[in-house]
Design an enzyme around this catalytic site. Sequence first.
Site, PDB file in Angstrom:
ATOM      1  N   ASP A   1       0.848  -1.220  -0.125  1.00  0.00           N
ATOM      2  CA  ASP A   1       0.148  -0.055  -0.041  1.00  0.00           C
ATOM      3  C   ASP A   1       0.711   1.252   0.093  1.00  0.00           C
ATOM      4  O   ASP A   1       1.966   1.339  -0.552  1.00  0.00           O
ATOM      5  CB  ASP A   1      -1.019  -0.181   1.316  1.00  0.00           C
ATOM      6  CG  ASP A   1      -2.276   0.636   0.885  1.00  0.00           C
ATOM      7  OD1 ASP A   1      -2.305   1.903   0.610  1.00  0.00           O
ATOM      8  OD2 ASP A   1      -3.324  -0.210   0.910  1.00  0.00           O
TER       9      ASP A   1
ATOM     10  N   HIS B   1       1.877   1.967  -3.101  1.00  0.00           N
ATOM     11  CA  HIS B   1       1.236   2.999  -3.771  1.00  0.00           C
ATOM     12  C   HIS B   1       1.611   4.373  -3.818  1.00  0.00           C
ATOM     13  O   HIS B   1       0.835   5.205  -3.837  1.00  0.00           O
ATOM     14  CB  HIS B   1      -0.249   2.857  -2.966  1.00  0.00           C
ATOM     15  CG  HIS B   1      -1.013   1.475  -3.398  1.00  0.00           C
ATOM     16  ND1 HIS B   1      -2.222   1.507  -2.916  1.00  0.00           N
ATOM     17  CD2 HIS B   1      -0.448   0.380  -3.909  1.00  0.00           C
ATOM     18  CE1 HIS B   1      -2.760   0.021  -3.100  1.00  0.00           C
ATOM     19  NE2 HIS B   1      -1.423  -0.439  -3.767  1.00  0.00           N
TER      20      HIS B   1
END
Length: 458
Positions: free
Chosen positions: A213, A236
Site C-alpha cells: 500500500d 502505492h
Amino acid sequence: MWLKKKTWILIFSVFILQIFTYSKALDVTQYGAVGDGVTDDSQAFLKAWEAVCGGTGDGQLIVPAGMAFMLQPLKFQGSCKSTPIVVQVLGNLVASSRGKWKGDKDQWILFSDIEELVVEGNGEINGQGSSWWEHKGSSRPTALKFKSCNNLRLSGLTHVDSAMAHIHINGCNDVTISNLRINAPESSPNTDGIDIAVSSNVIIQDCVIATGDDCIAINSGTANIRISGIDCGPGHGISIGSLGKDGEIASVEDVCVQNCNFRGTMNGARIKTWPGGSGYARRITFNGITLDNVENPIIIDQHYNNGDSDKSTDEKSSAVEVSKVVFSNFVGTSKSEYGVNFRCSARVPCTEIFMKDVKIETASSEMGQVAQGQCLNVRGGVSTLAVPGLECLALSTDMLSWGSMPEQSCMLPQQAVQPNTRPLQDPLWIYGSRGKRLGVDNVVLTSLISFGFIYVLG
C-alpha cells in the site's frame, strides 16, 4: 622514570573515566526475557519498561542482539521519570501469529505519552502478517504505533510483514524518522509503510520502503511535514490522504516531498479526497522526483471512493479544498499512457496547482513518447506545456508568482534533529557481550590488566 610516572597517571585516569562513564542501561533478559522466538516474553518486556520508565537504568533499555523475542500486544505507557528514554533494539521482535494472538487487535506495540523517546538499532520488527492478510475484512493490528510522543526519534530498524500498517504516528510533534527499511509483499493488503495523523514538525528521510500500500500516507491534522530521500516501490506511492471520509473536516498543510524515487509503484505523488468531505489540503510540494514504470505518476483525485473514482456525485457533494500544490522536477517513465491525472470537484475545484519541469515518458515507448495528461476542474499554471492534455492549466498565471512558489521553502536544506542521547555502550560492551551489560567488576578487571601490562613493560 618521568615517562613511567606519566604512563601510570594516564592509566589511572582511564580507570576513573571507565567507572564514571559506565552505563547502567537495562537489558530485557535481566527481567526474564528468554529470546528463543517461541516463549512469550511480553511480561518480561513490561517489567523492564516499568523499571526504565520509573527512572532505573539511566532511561536506557536494550533488546540484545542475536536473540528473537516473541511478543503479544504490548502498551508501553508514559509519562516517565527519565528523559530521554532510549530503547535500543539490537535483536528481533516477533509478533504472535493470528491464531495465537491475545488481546488488542488495534496495534501490536504501542508507545504512548512519552517525551523524548528514542527507538533505534539494527534489529528487526516482524509483524508475522501473512497469517492475517487473507482476512482482509476483519480487524488487523498496526505493528508499531506512537501516540502523543513528542520529540520522538526512530531510526535504523528493519520492519517486515505487518498485518496492517507498519508504523503509525498519531498526535506527535517534533518527530524524526530516518534510515528505516520497511518490507512487505506487493500483494499484502493495507500494509502502509508509515502513516502520519494529527502530528506536526515531522521529518522522514533516507528510508527504503516496499509494501502493498502507501509507502507514506499523510492524513488529516498534519502540518509541517518534510520527506526526503525515500526509495519507494513496490507500493502505492506517497499520498496525501485519503481525506474527508464520512464527511470529515480535514486539514493538511505545509508538506514537502523531495528527492524521492518511485519504482514500479501504483502511484507516485498522490492527493486523494472523498466526496462529501470538507476542510483543506494546501501548500504541498513534490520536488525532485524520479519515476520508473509508475502507473499513475502524478494524481489528484477528489472523487476517491475506497480506491474507485466516481464523479456521479460531483455536482452535489462538498469536497476537501485542494490548493497551492506544486509538482516540480519530475523525470522518468509512466506505465500507463497518462503521466498526470487531475480529477477535481466541480463544486470545489482544485486551485493554484502548478507544474514546473515535468518530463514523463511512457515506459512502453521506444521513441520517448511523452505521457499524456488529463484534467477536470483544475486551475493553475505550468512553466512549459510539457504534458499534452493539460491545457486547463494556463501557461502563465497571476494567482501565484513563480518566484514565491511553495517550492522555494521546500527546497531549503532541512537539518535533522539528532537524538539527545548518551552513549549506550563502549567497545567493552559490544565485544563478545551480545549486547549485554558488563558489570563494574569487568571494568575493574580490564583496568587491572592494563596496570599489569604497564608494570611488566615498565
